[in-house]
Scaffold this active site. Structure first.
Site, PDB file in Angstrom:
ATOM      1  N   ASN A 260     -21.325   8.881 -12.981  1.00  0.00           N
ATOM      2  CA  ASN A 260     -20.767   9.377 -14.241  1.00  0.00           C
ATOM      3  C   ASN A 260     -20.689  10.891 -14.252  1.00  0.00           C
ATOM      4  O   ASN A 260     -19.692  11.480 -14.691  1.00  0.00           O
ATOM      5  CB  ASN A 260     -21.623   8.899 -15.413  1.00  0.00           C
ATOM      6  CG  ASN A 260     -21.031   7.672 -16.098  1.00  0.00           C
ATOM      7  OD1 ASN A 260     -19.880   7.333 -15.893  1.00  0.00           O
ATOM      8  ND2 ASN A 260     -21.838   7.009 -16.912  1.00  0.00           N
ATOM      9  N   ASP A 269     -16.616   3.928 -16.908  1.00  0.00           N
ATOM     10  CA  ASP A 269     -16.241   2.690 -17.604  1.00  0.00           C
ATOM     11  C   ASP A 269     -15.378   1.802 -16.712  1.00  0.00           C
ATOM     12  O   ASP A 269     -15.560   0.582 -16.655  1.00  0.00           O
ATOM     13  CB  ASP A 269     -15.480   3.025 -18.890  1.00  0.00           C
ATOM     14  CG  ASP A 269     -16.380   3.665 -19.941  1.00  0.00           C
ATOM     15  OD1 ASP A 269     -17.618   3.579 -19.789  1.00  0.00           O
ATOM     16  OD2 ASP A 269     -15.840   4.233 -20.910  1.00  0.00           O
ATOM     17  N   GLU A 296     -25.669   0.278 -17.289  1.00  0.00           N
ATOM     18  CA  GLU A 296     -25.085  -0.177 -16.020  1.00  0.00           C
ATOM     19  C   GLU A 296     -25.777  -1.430 -15.486  1.00  0.00           C
ATOM     20  O   GLU A 296     -25.606  -1.780 -14.320  1.00  0.00           O
ATOM     21  CB  GLU A 296     -25.179   0.941 -14.980  1.00  0.00           C
ATOM     22  CG  GLU A 296     -26.584   1.289 -14.506  1.00  0.00           C
ATOM     23  CD  GLU A 296     -27.293   2.300 -15.385  1.00  0.00           C
ATOM     24  OE1 GLU A 296     -28.263   2.910 -14.907  1.00  0.00           O
ATOM     25  OE2 GLU A 296     -26.857   2.498 -16.540  1.00  0.00           O
TER      26      GLU A 296
END
Length: 393
Positions: A260, A269, A296
């Site tokens: 991320n 995403d 996650e």
């Protein structure tokens, strides 16, 4: 609805006819049988009024017309389209009218004119059962036949002819109005029922959609944590009752925070959606529930499954995610996105604990991550069972 004949638009009319077909067919059957009985009964009346036509009346009204009613109804029921069934009533009534006109015109009896009163009964009988348009067509044909018969008898100035004509016209007006009102009210009631039914269906669909939304993770379209917990509770209770083993898998995307930070949250995403899509084919067709556990992490519950079978599913998941070959430059366990899997299984009984099963799966996941990630670690929830390790290829 059309204001003068109480009809619907074509598509709605077709639906109305289909919905009413069974009920209308039942009415047509009864009307045909009663019509046959009525015609046979009229033979006796004509015997008094038209004695010179008795044998013709017996043949036409006592034999021919009942046969047409019985066999014609069966033919209509078997072969005629739904929309034409209604016109079969008018057709039968028209046949009755023609027979009555023929008998009255052929008789030399002084009561020939009076015998035409039977037309009133025929029209009233058919109009009480038929739809408005067929009843209207029959009424127009009957009035025309009545006037033609009086003209042929050259009795138009006769008071009985005039009064019988007025009586028939009045009867037609009242019976047609009654037929129109009855059909209009029937159609309105049906329409309101269908609108209520459609509204209920819309409400059910909306409720189902809301319930589905409440059970589904919006990002991955998997079950959410709440729904997973509900399913896990049901599977646990069923496994206790059946004395069957169940397994839980916890799946964690390796170094996802670093992914991320490097690629951004939209890419993160997309990565989670891709992982979920890769995991789906690894599940059995029935009995397995996969959910987004949080962040996650993903979770899988498998009923009637041994530890070894669950471990193999975990390995298929690990390989499927690696085979996506999705680049992960920030990963310390490989160049592509990978997952670590913790697996635990148990054959529960009344003394067993669901919390222990989940705790064991979480410990296995921690073990897989601490030993280098991109691997599966499995352990039976029985504290005396041995561990199983499957490393990345």
């Amino acid at each position: 609805m059309c204001p003068w004949h109480a009809g619907f638009a074509p598509a709605l009319e077709a639906r109305f006819q289909r919905d009413q077909a069974a009920h209308r067919l039942h009415l047509i059957r009864r009307a045909s049988r009663l019509g046959a009985v009525f015609a046979i009964g009229m033979v006796l009346t004509d015997w008094f009024l038209l004695p010179d036509m008795f044998w013709q009346v017996l043949l036409l009204k006592g034999v021919l017309f009942p046969l047409v009613c019985v066999f014609g109804q069966q033919a209509v029921e078997r072969w005629a389209p739904v929309a034409l069934r209604e016109w079969s009533l008018a057709g039968g009534g028209l046949l009755g009218v023609l027979i009555c006109l023929y008998v009255s015109l052929s008789s030399q009896s002084v009561w020939a004119l009076e015998s035409l009163v039977v037309l009133d009964i025929v029209v009233m009988f058919v109009t009480a059962v038929a739809r408005f348009l067929p009843a209207l067509a029959l009424s127009v044909a009957t009035l025309a036949g009545h006037l033609a018969a009086i003209h042929a008898m050259q009795l138009m100035p006769h008071p009985v002819a005039q009064s019988s004509t007025i009586l028939l016209m009045s009867l037609l007006a009242f019976t047609l109005y009654a037929a129109w009102v009855l059909e209009r009210d029937e159609r309105r009631a049906w329409l309101m029922a269908r609108q209520e039914e459609d509204l209920q269906q819309e409400l059910r669909r909306a409720h189902d959609a809301m319930a589905q939304t409440a059970r589904t993770d919006s990002l991955t379209q998997l079950a959410n944590r709440r729904h997973f917990d509900e399913v896990l509770g049901h599977v646990w209770a069923d496994s206790v009752a059946r004395r069957q083993s169940l397994a839980v898998l916890l799946v964690d995307v390796d170094h996802f925070k670093a992914f991320n930070d490097l690629h951004g949250h939209p890419a993160g995403d997309a990565c989670l959606r891709a992982v979920a899509a890769a995991m789906r084919p690894c599940m059995r067709k029935g009995g397995d529930v996969m959910a987004r556990w949080g962040g996650e992490e993903f979770a899988v519950v498998m009923s009637d499954t041994s530890l070894e079978s669950a471990r193999l599913v975990g390995e298929r998941i690990r390989i499927a995610v690696s085979d996506m070959a999705r680049p992960h430059a920030a990963s310390r366990s490989g160049a592509v996105v990978s997952v670590s899997v913790g697996v635990s299984a148990m054959r529960p009984d009344s003394q067993s604990s669901l919390a222990e099963l989940l705790r064991t799966a979480d410990l296995c996941l921690y073990e897989a991550k601490s030993r280098g990630r991109n691997r599966v670690w499995a352990r039976d929830a029985d504290p005396y069972a041995s561990d199983t390790l499957v490393s990345a290829a």
